[in-house]
Design a protein around this motif. Structure first.
Motif, PDB file in Angstrom:
ATOM      1  N   GLU A   1      27.035  24.274  45.737  1.00 36.78           N
ATOM      2  CA  GLU A   1      27.626  25.170  44.744  1.00 36.78           C
ATOM      3  C   GLU A   1      27.860  24.395  43.452  1.00 36.78           C
ATOM      4  O   GLU A   1      28.394  23.297  43.449  1.00 36.78           O
ATOM      5  CB  GLU A   1      28.944  25.763  45.253  1.00 36.78           C
ATOM      6  CG  GLU A   1      29.463  26.846  44.315  1.00 36.78           C
ATOM      7  CD  GLU A   1      30.639  27.607  44.879  1.00 36.78           C
ATOM      8  OE1 GLU A   1      30.466  28.295  45.908  1.00 36.78           O
ATOM      9  OE2 GLU A   1      31.738  27.501  44.311  1.00 36.78           O
ATOM     10  N   ARG A   2      27.431  24.989  42.349  1.00 35.13           N
ATOM     11  CA  ARG A   2      27.609  24.353  41.051  1.00 35.13           C
ATOM     12  C   ARG A   2      29.079  24.465  40.656  1.00 35.13           C
ATOM     13  O   ARG A   2      29.645  25.562  40.671  1.00 35.13           O
ATOM     14  CB  ARG A   2      26.732  25.040  40.008  1.00 35.13           C
ATOM     15  CG  ARG A   2      26.607  24.287  38.701  1.00 35.13           C
ATOM     16  CD  ARG A   2      25.773  25.047  37.697  1.00 35.13           C
ATOM     17  NE  ARG A   2      24.354  25.060  38.029  1.00 35.13           N
ATOM     18  CZ  ARG A   2      23.499  24.072  37.725  1.00 35.13           C
ATOM     19  NH1 ARG A   2      23.942  23.005  37.093  1.00 35.13           N
ATOM     20  NH2 ARG A   2      22.232  24.146  38.053  1.00 35.13           N
ATOM     21  N   VAL A   3      29.674  23.323  40.348  1.00 37.87           N
ATOM     22  CA  VAL A   3      31.096  23.281  40.016  1.00 37.87           C
ATOM     23  C   VAL A   3      31.259  23.408  38.512  1.00 37.87           C
ATOM     24  O   VAL A   3      30.557  22.750  37.742  1.00 37.87           O
ATOM     25  CB  VAL A   3      31.720  21.946  40.483  1.00 37.87           C
ATOM     26  CG1 VAL A   3      33.196  21.909  40.162  1.00 37.87           C
ATOM     27  CG2 VAL A   3      31.476  21.729  41.969  1.00 37.87           C
ATOM     28  N   PHE A   4      32.170  24.253  38.089  1.00 33.81           N
ATOM     29  CA  PHE A   4      32.433  24.410  36.665  1.00 33.81           C
ATOM     30  C   PHE A   4      33.773  23.793  36.302  1.00 33.81           C
ATOM     31  O   PHE A   4      34.701  23.782  37.109  1.00 33.81           O
ATOM     32  CB  PHE A   4      32.454  25.889  36.272  1.00 33.81           C
ATOM     33  CG  PHE A   4      31.095  26.493  36.256  1.00 33.81           C
ATOM     34  CD1 PHE A   4      30.211  26.194  35.240  1.00 33.81           C
ATOM     35  CD2 PHE A   4      30.688  27.343  37.273  1.00 33.81           C
ATOM     36  CE1 PHE A   4      28.938  26.740  35.223  1.00 33.81           C
ATOM     37  CE2 PHE A   4      29.423  27.896  37.266  1.00 33.81           C
ATOM     38  CZ  PHE A   4      28.543  27.599  36.240  1.00 33.81           C
ATOM     39  N   ALA A   5      33.859  23.323  35.068  1.00 33.79           N
ATOM     40  CA  ALA A   5      35.106  22.744  34.577  1.00 33.79           C
ATOM     41  C   ALA A   5      36.029  23.855  34.093  1.00 33.79           C
ATOM     42  O   ALA A   5      36.332  23.982  32.917  1.00 33.79           O
ATOM     43  CB  ALA A   5      34.816  21.761  33.442  1.00 33.79           C
ATOM     44  N   ARG A   6      36.449  24.667  35.031  1.00 29.31           N
ATOM     45  CA  ARG A   6      37.431  25.698  34.700  1.00 29.31           C
ATOM     46  C   ARG A   6      38.237  25.941  35.972  1.00 29.31           C
ATOM     47  O   ARG A   6      37.917  25.385  37.004  1.00 29.31           O
ATOM     48  CB  ARG A   6      36.758  26.969  34.193  1.00 29.31           C
ATOM     49  CG  ARG A   6      35.975  27.675  35.269  1.00 29.31           C
ATOM     50  CD  ARG A   6      35.367  28.979  34.726  1.00 29.31           C
ATOM     51  NE  ARG A   6      34.626  29.613  35.807  1.00 29.31           N
ATOM     52  CZ  ARG A   6      33.530  30.349  35.618  1.00 29.31           C
ATOM     53  NH1 ARG A   6      33.053  30.526  34.427  1.00 29.31           N
ATOM     54  NH2 ARG A   6      32.918  30.888  36.653  1.00 29.31           N
TER      55      ARG A   6
ATOM     56  N   SER B   1      28.430  33.037  41.105  1.00 26.33           N
ATOM     57  CA  SER B   1      27.999  34.421  40.861  1.00 26.33           C
ATOM     58  C   SER B   1      26.555  34.650  41.311  1.00 26.33           C
ATOM     59  O   SER B   1      26.214  35.738  41.772  1.00 26.33           O
ATOM     60  CB  SER B   1      28.208  34.827  39.396  1.00 26.33           C
ATOM     61  OG  SER B   1      27.522  33.951  38.554  1.00 26.33           O
ATOM     62  N   GLU B   2      25.710  33.625  41.227  1.00 31.62           N
ATOM     63  CA  GLU B   2      24.345  33.753  41.754  1.00 31.62           C
ATOM     64  C   GLU B   2      24.375  33.965  43.263  1.00 31.62           C
ATOM     65  O   GLU B   2      23.631  34.788  43.803  1.00 31.62           O
ATOM     66  CB  GLU B   2      23.528  32.488  41.455  1.00 31.62           C
ATOM     67  CG  GLU B   2      23.058  32.367  40.004  1.00 31.62           C
ATOM     68  CD  GLU B   2      22.478  31.001  39.666  1.00 31.62           C
ATOM     69  OE1 GLU B   2      21.908  30.873  38.576  1.00 31.62           O
ATOM     70  OE2 GLU B   2      22.630  30.056  40.475  1.00 31.62           O
ATOM     71  N   VAL B   3      25.247  33.232  43.935  1.00 37.27           N
ATOM     72  CA  VAL B   3      25.349  33.345  45.397  1.00 37.27           C
ATOM     73  C   VAL B   3      25.864  34.729  45.780  1.00 37.27           C
ATOM     74  O   VAL B   3      25.312  35.395  46.659  1.00 37.27           O
ATOM     75  CB  VAL B   3      26.269  32.236  45.964  1.00 37.27           C
ATOM     76  CG1 VAL B   3      26.514  32.444  47.454  1.00 37.27           C
ATOM     77  CG2 VAL B   3      25.675  30.864  45.700  1.00 37.27           C
ATOM     78  N   LYS B   4      26.917  35.161  45.084  1.00 36.36           N
ATOM     79  CA  LYS B   4      27.486  36.492  45.377  1.00 36.36           C
ATOM     80  C   LYS B   4      26.459  37.589  45.136  1.00 36.36           C
ATOM     81  O   LYS B   4      26.327  38.519  45.937  1.00 36.36           O
ATOM     82  CB  LYS B   4      28.722  36.731  44.505  1.00 36.36           C
ATOM     83  CG  LYS B   4      29.920  35.901  44.925  1.00 36.36           C
ATOM     84  CD  LYS B   4      31.037  35.984  43.890  1.00 36.36           C
ATOM     85  CE  LYS B   4      32.188  35.066  44.269  1.00 36.36           C
ATOM     86  NZ  LYS B   4      33.184  35.005  43.178  1.00 36.36           N
ATOM     87  N   ALA B   5      25.728  37.478  44.010  1.00 39.81           N
ATOM     88  CA  ALA B   5      24.729  38.492  43.685  1.00 39.81           C
ATOM     89  C   ALA B   5      23.617  38.515  44.735  1.00 39.81           C
ATOM     90  O   ALA B   5      23.160  39.583  45.153  1.00 39.81           O
ATOM     91  CB  ALA B   5      24.154  38.233  42.292  1.00 39.81           C
ATOM     92  N   ALA B   6      23.197  37.335  45.177  1.00 35.91           N
ATOM     93  CA  ALA B   6      22.105  37.270  46.149  1.00 35.91           C
ATOM     94  C   ALA B   6      22.522  37.895  47.479  1.00 35.91           C
ATOM     95  O   ALA B   6      21.742  38.598  48.119  1.00 35.91           O
ATOM     96  CB  ALA B   6      21.671  35.817  46.363  1.00 35.91           C
TER      97      ALA B   6
END
Lengths: 179, 179
Positions: free
Chosen positions: B68-73, B106-111
């Motif tokens: 999972e790509r981690v975001f700085a937020r 969001s890519e994972v959820k959408a898929a």
């Protein structure tokens, strides 16, 4: 006491090895920078950094590793890579049971220049004088890594012992998660 | 094609292994979660995660690793640990020359659910149906790791080939940093 200071980064990771102790003269043993190409994948870049860092640890046998503490602020696009790069010296220390210390940029600046808000030029200038170097270490990441190591020699020893005591006490009291 | 999905974290790191391919049925091979105690030092936690993850890679021999790509937020106090934890599967992939893919939440959820803003319960529910599991994987990190692996099987193959082509082209043109 020999300390390996690491200023973590993927594009440039500063490494500096310093010998010294409380009230004893400091001596620079080695300084350098590891670069990984931005065109490589993140995994390859981390691995290249690990290979080089492990080589340093094998060659210089530090008694402790000091890493700059990364904060989630500043340029968001590079902060994740910096955080991932900082995992490499952390793993190297844990694998060997070496003490791992983290110091914030302002702690390092304060230790080396007396001013927690000193700029990069001031840190480079002071580290050159403190270590009696004939020329200033370049790039700034290399000077920062030496400054981290010096900071750890001067204030790290006592602090790690306190942190270790706190960690032991916390474990006894069962604070934190469990497997 | 066998994919190891990793939902990185220090407190809980979700791991899920899925077999499948374009237009072929999906099968769950393994699912689990690695926990490391918050009372341990960061180096020890990363090392414990690495030991466990390496065991999974050895046991299940995935063809690709999806992280999972981690975001700085979000929560700044945990984001650094999550970023450092994500370095572990990246290193595992690079060390073996395995393709490494990163997908955003969001890519994972959408898929998996058709909705990029689905909540955790919806992801868990859909992944249970897609993989024909008799019970829902728990905790949510384990379900997320399976969802990542499924996402990669469904959209990852084609995408990694495109990314690889882009990376090769970038290297030829000398884009990015140099050692």
């Amino acid at each position: 006491m020999r300390v390996l200071g690491v200023d973590p980064g993927l594009t440039r990771c500063g490494l500096g090895v310093v010998d010294g102790g409380m009230g004893r003269p400091l001596r620079m043993v080695a300084v350098g920078v590891v670069r990984t190409p931005a065109s490589d994948g993140i995994g390859e870049r981390l691995l290249a950094l690990q290979v080089e860092l492990e080589r340093w640890v094998e060659e210089y046998s530090p008694d402790a590793i000091a890493v700059e503490r990364v904060f989630a602020r500043g340029d968001v696009s590079t902060i994740m890579g910096t955080a991932q790069a900082s995992a490499i010296p952390m793993l190297a220390a844990a694998r060997r049971g070496l003490p791992l210390a983290m110091h914030t940029p302002s702690e390092v600046k304060a230790a080396v220049t007396g001013n927690g808000r000193a700029d990069k030029a001031q840190v480079t200038s002071m580290i050159t004088r403190i270590l009696k170097l004939t020329e200033a270490p370049r790039p700034a990441d290399a000077a920062d890594a030496l400054a981290l190591a010096v900071c750890h020699v001067w204030r790290g020893g006592a602090r790690s012992r306190i942190e270790e005591a706190v960690a032991v006490a916390a474990r006894r009291q069962g604070v934190g998660g469990r497997r």
